[in-house]
Design a protein around this motif. Structure first.
Motif, mmCIF file in Angstrom:
data_model
loop_
_atom_site.group_PDB
_atom_site.id
_atom_site.type_symbol
_atom_site.label_atom_id
_atom_site.label_comp_id
_atom_site.label_asym_id
_atom_site.label_seq_id
_atom_site.Cartn_x
_atom_site.Cartn_y
_atom_site.Cartn_z
ATOM 1 N N THR A 35 66.485 -157.268 -10.240
ATOM 2 C CA THR A 35 66.790 -155.909 -10.126
ATOM 3 C C THR A 35 65.934 -154.880 -11.537
ATOM 4 O OG1 THR A 35 68.734 -156.131 -8.820
ATOM 5 C CG2 THR A 35 67.910 -154.477 -10.187
ATOM 6 N N GLY A 36 65.953 -155.565 -12.424
ATOM 7 C CA GLY A 36 65.800 -154.726 -13.750
ATOM 8 C C GLY A 36 64.328 -154.369 -13.612
ATOM 9 N N ALA A 37 63.375 -155.837 -13.156
ATOM 10 C CA ALA A 37 61.974 -154.886 -12.682
ATOM 11 C C ALA A 37 61.344 -154.070 -12.067
ATOM 12 C CB ALA A 37 61.013 -156.135 -12.383
ATOM 13 N N LEU A 38 62.854 -153.947 -10.375
ATOM 14 C CA LEU A 38 62.436 -153.000 -9.737
ATOM 15 C C LEU A 38 63.008 -151.617 -9.794
ATOM 16 C CD1 LEU A 38 63.840 -155.093 -6.225
ATOM 17 C CD2 LEU A 38 61.396 -153.705 -6.546
ATOM 18 N N GLU A 39 63.958 -151.600 -11.283
ATOM 19 C CA GLU A 39 64.847 -150.354 -11.517
ATOM 20 C C GLU A 39 63.751 -149.750 -12.054
ATOM 21 O OE1 GLU A 39 68.012 -151.036 -13.508
ATOM 22 O OE2 GLU A 39 69.052 -151.080 -10.882
ATOM 23 N N GLU A 40 62.565 -150.488 -13.460
ATOM 24 C CA GLU A 40 61.621 -149.877 -13.918
ATOM 25 C C GLU A 40 60.445 -149.474 -13.426
ATOM 26 O OE1 GLU A 40 58.393 -151.418 -17.300
ATOM 27 O OE2 GLU A 40 60.544 -153.346 -17.111
ATOM 28 N N LEU A 41 60.045 -150.472 -12.106
ATOM 29 C CA LEU A 41 58.962 -149.525 -11.115
ATOM 30 C C LEU A 41 59.327 -148.411 -10.681
ATOM 31 C CD1 LEU A 41 56.629 -150.291 -9.157
ATOM 32 C CD2 LEU A 41 57.967 -151.509 -7.908
ATOM 33 N N ASP A 42 61.005 -147.696 -10.279
ATOM 34 C CA ASP A 42 61.607 -146.766 -9.745
ATOM 35 C C ASP A 42 61.518 -145.534 -11.057
ATOM 36 O OD1 ASP A 42 63.036 -145.098 -7.797
ATOM 37 O OD2 ASP A 42 64.362 -145.395 -9.115
ATOM 38 N N ASP A 43 61.895 -146.257 -12.240
ATOM 39 C CA ASP A 43 61.291 -144.738 -12.609
ATOM 40 C C ASP A 43 60.094 -144.662 -12.854
ATOM 41 O OD1 ASP A 43 63.636 -145.474 -13.909
ATOM 42 O OD2 ASP A 43 63.407 -146.525 -15.488
ATOM 43 N N HIS A 44 58.894 -145.299 -12.860
ATOM 44 C CA HIS A 44 57.517 -145.261 -12.747
ATOM 45 C C HIS A 44 57.225 -144.390 -11.662
ATOM 46 C CE1 HIS A 44 56.309 -146.975 -16.167
ATOM 47 N NE2 HIS A 44 57.116 -148.893 -15.789
ATOM 48 N N ILE A 45 57.529 -144.259 -10.767
ATOM 49 C CA ILE A 45 57.409 -143.748 -9.281
ATOM 50 C C ILE A 45 57.681 -143.192 -9.564
ATOM 51 C CG2 ILE A 45 58.018 -143.630 -7.023
ATOM 52 C CD1 ILE A 45 57.666 -146.548 -6.672
ATOM 53 N N GLN A 46 59.493 -142.136 -9.903
ATOM 54 C CA GLN A 46 59.566 -140.881 -10.201
ATOM 55 C C GLN A 46 58.613 -140.196 -10.821
ATOM 56 O OE1 GLN A 46 63.972 -141.048 -9.797
ATOM 57 N NE2 GLN A 46 64.290 -142.411 -9.002
ATOM 58 N N ALA A 47 58.994 -141.061 -12.167
ATOM 59 C CA ALA A 47 58.056 -139.881 -12.904
ATOM 60 C C ALA A 47 56.770 -139.180 -12.592
ATOM 61 C CB ALA A 47 57.650 -140.842 -14.637
ATOM 62 N N ALA A 48 55.968 -140.136 -11.901
ATOM 63 C CA ALA A 48 54.096 -139.399 -11.061
ATOM 64 C C ALA A 48 54.944 -138.780 -9.842
ATOM 65 C CB ALA A 48 53.992 -140.718 -10.382
ATOM 66 N N GLY A 49 56.256 -138.488 -9.262
ATOM 67 C CA GLY A 49 56.758 -137.849 -8.164
ATOM 68 C C GLY A 49 56.917 -138.739 -7.040
ATOM 69 N N GLY A 50 56.915 -139.288 -7.404
ATOM 70 C CA GLY A 50 56.901 -140.079 -5.868
ATOM 71 C C GLY A 50 58.255 -140.742 -5.617
ATOM 72 N N SER A 51 58.555 -141.741 -4.703
ATOM 73 C CA SER A 51 59.552 -142.217 -4.278
ATOM 74 C C SER A 51 60.036 -143.762 -3.759
ATOM 75 C CB SER A 51 60.314 -141.276 -3.134
ATOM 76 O OG SER A 51 60.415 -141.314 -2.120
ATOM 77 N N ALA A 52 61.324 -143.829 -3.694
ATOM 78 C CA ALA A 52 61.496 -145.678 -3.688
ATOM 79 C C ALA A 52 63.238 -145.889 -2.644
ATOM 80 C CB ALA A 52 60.754 -146.265 -4.811
ATOM 81 N N THR A 53 62.538 -146.651 -2.618
ATOM 82 C CA THR A 53 64.013 -147.701 -2.207
ATOM 83 C C THR A 53 63.868 -149.007 -2.529
ATOM 84 O OG1 THR A 53 64.577 -146.286 0.072
ATOM 85 C CG2 THR A 53 65.408 -148.148 0.108
ATOM 86 N N LEU A 54 64.474 -148.919 -3.230
ATOM 87 C CA LEU A 54 65.057 -150.712 -4.043
ATOM 88 C C LEU A 54 66.255 -151.704 -3.212
ATOM 89 C CD1 LEU A 54 65.376 -149.176 -7.418
ATOM 90 C CD2 LEU A 54 63.281 -149.757 -6.503
ATOM 91 N N ALA A 55 65.168 -152.872 -2.522
ATOM 92 C CA ALA A 55 66.050 -153.497 -1.767
ATOM 93 C C ALA A 55 65.448 -155.008 -2.755
ATOM 94 C CB ALA A 55 64.860 -153.806 -0.962
ATOM 95 N N PRO A 56 66.719 -155.032 -3.789
ATOM 96 C CA PRO A 56 66.226 -156.836 -4.182
ATOM 97 C C PRO A 56 67.362 -157.627 -3.587
ATOM 98 C CG PRO A 56 68.393 -155.058 -5.161
ATOM 99 C CD PRO A 56 67.508 -154.478 -4.437
ATOM 100 N N MET A 57 66.220 -158.027 -2.551
ATOM 101 C CA MET A 57 66.572 -159.658 -2.847
ATOM 102 C C MET A 57 64.893 -160.615 -2.803
ATOM 103 S SD MET A 57 67.009 -157.134 0.801
ATOM 104 C CE MET A 57 67.971 -156.025 1.592
ATOM 105 N N ASP A 58 66.011 -161.690 -2.617
ATOM 106 C CA ASP A 58 64.778 -162.623 -1.733
ATOM 107 C C ASP A 58 64.585 -163.069 -0.847
ATOM 108 O OD1 ASP A 58 64.053 -165.604 -1.813
ATOM 109 O OD2 ASP A 58 65.607 -166.203 -2.502
ATOM 110 N N ILE A 59 63.152 -163.109 -0.303
ATOM 111 C CA ILE A 59 62.286 -162.726 1.503
ATOM 112 C C ILE A 59 62.825 -164.287 1.474
ATOM 113 C CG2 ILE A 59 60.750 -161.070 0.387
ATOM 114 C CD1 ILE A 59 58.748 -163.964 0.564
ATOM 115 N N THR A 60 63.661 -165.331 1.116
ATOM 116 C CA THR A 60 64.364 -166.495 1.852
ATOM 117 C C THR A 60 65.343 -166.578 2.491
ATOM 118 O OG1 THR A 60 64.777 -167.720 -0.335
ATOM 119 C CG2 THR A 60 62.073 -167.619 0.304
ATOM 120 N N ASP A 61 65.849 -165.124 2.385
ATOM 121 C CA ASP A 61 67.595 -165.129 2.686
ATOM 122 C C ASP A 61 67.192 -164.466 4.312
ATOM 123 O OD1 ASP A 61 69.907 -164.249 3.631
ATOM 124 O OD2 ASP A 61 70.149 -163.535 1.454
ATOM 125 N N THR A 62 67.112 -164.946 5.424
ATOM 126 C CA THR A 62 66.757 -164.601 6.476
ATOM 127 C C THR A 62 67.385 -163.472 6.863
ATOM 128 O OG1 THR A 62 66.192 -167.129 7.272
ATOM 129 C CG2 THR A 62 66.071 -165.169 9.153
#
Length: 211
Positions: A35-62
């Motif tokens: 989650t923390g790394a995703l939030e840091e990514l979101d900060d960078h994206i927003q700072a550049a004027g973009g937008s993101a939806t964060l999904a803190p999930m395990d891809i092995t969780d069907t």
């Protein structure tokens, strides 16, 4: 109409760099366990004027992946691009000493989750969307048994899907990143000088240009 890009394994390394490179033209759906790394990514994206939806999930969780893809469908009705960078890098070991838990996790993340996601994401991509996978040909190299075998399985799935959809879509591509100073590479090559390696941001730009 906003372009939608799903990036699995988006929190670090190439995945994060691809997310930032695509953010000016795409809404990013960023999937990773941290989650923390995703939030840091979101900060960078927003700072550049973009937008993101964060999904803190395990891809092995069907169930989580079902929920994610249903949520994408309910909100946007489609995906324009899926970039799959998520990987498990099992510790290096002789083939005769591969740890059972490392093997099971490698299969679950690198092969089984990829197969599951292809089935879930394909309807969202339709005939015009693009799926992108990233090769790392370690199969058969000494000490890379668990990683090499399961990464090769992932690539085999991607190549089959690419061959099956030439006429119908989606468009499936397999790209080959150059060596980068990522956590995965550091695990395989501890102590390797990082300066000669390619920055993830420059590699993301180069790879996206190939598309």
């Amino acid at each position: 109409m906003t372009q939608i890009a799903l990036i699995t394994g988006a929190s670090r390394g190439l995945g994060a760099a691809l997310a930032q490179a695509l953010a000016p033209t795409h809404h990013i759906v960023a999937v990773a366990r941290t989650t923390g790394a995703l939030e840091e990514l979101d900060d960078h994206i927003q700072a550049a004027g973009g937008s993101a939806t964060l999904a803190p999930m395990d891809i092995t969780d069907t169930a989580a992946m079902q929920t994610l893809c249903r949520g994408i469908y309910d909100r946007w009705g489609r995906l324009d691009m899926w970039l799959h960078t998520a990987i498990h890098a099992a510790p290096l070991s002789p083939a005769s000493f591969v740890d059972a838990k490392d093997w099971d996790k490698s299969v679950a993340v690198n092969a089984t989750a990829t197969s599951t996601l292809i089935g879930y994401v394909a309807p969202l991509l339709g005939s015009e969307g693009r799926a992108v996978f990233f090769d790392d040909d370690r199969a058969g190299e000494k000490f890379f048994g668990a990683y090499g075998a399961t990464k090769a399985a992932q690539m085999a799935l991607a190549r089959s899907w690419a061959a099956e959809t030439v006429k119908t879509g989606p468009r499936v591509r397999i790209l080959s990143p150059r060596p980068m100073p990522t956590a995965v590479r550091a695990r395989f090559f501890p102590g390797e000088p990082r300066a000669p390696l390619n920055a993830p941001a420059s590699e993301a730009s180069r790879l996206l240009a190939e598309l």
